[in-house]
Design an enzyme around this catalytic site. Structure first.
Site, PDB file in Angstrom:
ATOM      1  N   TYR A 175     -47.201   5.598  -5.868  1.00  0.00           N
ATOM      2  CA  TYR A 175     -47.884   6.693  -5.178  1.00  0.00           C
ATOM      3  C   TYR A 175     -49.360   6.727  -5.531  1.00  0.00           C
ATOM      4  CZ  TYR A 175     -43.259   8.711  -4.099  1.00  0.00           C
ATOM      5  OH  TYR A 175     -41.982   8.931  -3.650  1.00  0.00           O
ATOM      6  N   HIS A 214     -36.747   2.345  -6.677  1.00  0.00           N
ATOM      7  CA  HIS A 214     -37.330   3.047  -5.541  1.00  0.00           C
ATOM      8  C   HIS A 214     -36.772   2.563  -4.204  1.00  0.00           C
ATOM      9  CE1 HIS A 214     -41.328   5.008  -4.045  1.00  0.00           C
ATOM     10  NE2 HIS A 214     -40.314   5.324  -3.278  1.00  0.00           N
TER      11      HIS A 214
END
Length: 296
Positions: A31, A115
């Site tokens: 991110y 993820h």
């Protein structure tokens, strides 16, 4: 936080969330590289690490690995960045957790996700590496995101056979509207049934309000996945309950998701106004008659 949401706004939201009794924070090492031309991720972890200084013990902190890129130029120019994800090899996991801990300014994370499920790396290699970092005290629990249901069952079998740490969280896209079909990133009927049979696994539901669908927004590709013969009836049920309670449809859906002890909805407020729009859902109680309308 740390990318599209600036430091001042991020701090304001985090302070308010913690003051309201919130304690679960979800981030990732990647991110958010796609928010700026030269970005390579890590920004959100770095800012959270700074903002949590002196109060790390107040939160259940989750982060993720496997979706950093091996080629950022290609990832930005190709139709999909997924071919350039670094994956979930033992090397990536060992390097990734140390880098995340450094950015987050902590000795451990409470939850560490894969993820995006990596189908190329042997599952045994990934699971063993995750077990190693749990035993080393760097991670308390492990989870998976964007994964097929059959893979979850395969993981649990391998973990039981080898004495490895078992994943206890799966993070998928999930909301009140059922998807037309399940997918690797969507909790479809098969995964919901699997979860019912495995009550020790929690569903962390991302995009729970579908970017405004419950407020009438239908101009986004995400909505197409949820259009089916039951859609209008379900949207009408949400609108009815929202009107009776004097709240928004999104707040009703968040409250509905929280009725299940097995579901944790993840909200991602980008602005202070977004955060304030979520707050009423924290303590919104749906009466039996409201649940009957939604569940009929």
């Amino acid at each position: 936080m740390g990318t599209l949401t600036d430091k001042q706004t991020s701090a304001r939201i985090l302070d308010a969330y913690l003051d309201a009794g919130g304690d679960f924070l979800d981030t990732a090492d990647c991110y958010a590289w796609w928010t700026k031309q030269e970005g390579e991720g890590g920004d959100s972890e770095e800012l959270l690490g700074e903002l949590l200084t002196g109060r790390r013990d107040k939160v259940f902190l989750a982060t993720k690995v496997s979706a950093q890129l091996t080629d950022y130029t290609a990832g930005r120019t190709e139709p999909s960045a997924e071919p350039y994800y670094e994956g979930a090899s033992a090397e990536v996991i060992r390097r990734g957790i140390d880098a995340s801990l450094r950015r987050l300014r902590t000795d451990y994370v409470d939850l560490y996700y894969i993820h995006v499920d990596d189908m190329a790396t042997p599952l045994e290699e990934t699971l063993q590496a995750l077990d190693e970092i749990v035993r080393a005290g760097k991670v308390r629990y492990i989870g998976w995101s964007n994964v097929w249901t059959w893979r979850l069952e395969q993981m649990r079998t391998l973990c039981r056979e080898n004495g490895w740490t078992v994943p206890v969280v799966v993070q998928q896209q999930y909301s009140y509207l059922p998807p037309r079909t399940g997918g690797r990133n969507v909790a479809g009927p098969d995964m919901i049934e699997w979860l019912r049979r495995n009550p020790d696994v929690t569903l962390a539901a991302y995009s729970p309000i579908l970017r405004g669908v419950y407020e009438g927004r239908t101009d986004i590709p995400m909505y197409e996945q949820y259009v089916g013969p039951d859609t209008d009836r379900r949207l009408a049920a949400v609108a009815k309950v929202a009107q009776e309670l004097g709240v928004t449809g999104s707040q009703v859906v968040l409250a509905w998701l929280q009725q299940s002890s097995q579901v944790v909805p993840i909200v991602g407020p980008r602005t202070w106004d977004h955060y304030q729009a979520y707050v009423p859902a924290f303590d919104l109680e749906l009466a039996p008659e409201h649940l009957a309308v939604l569940d009929q």
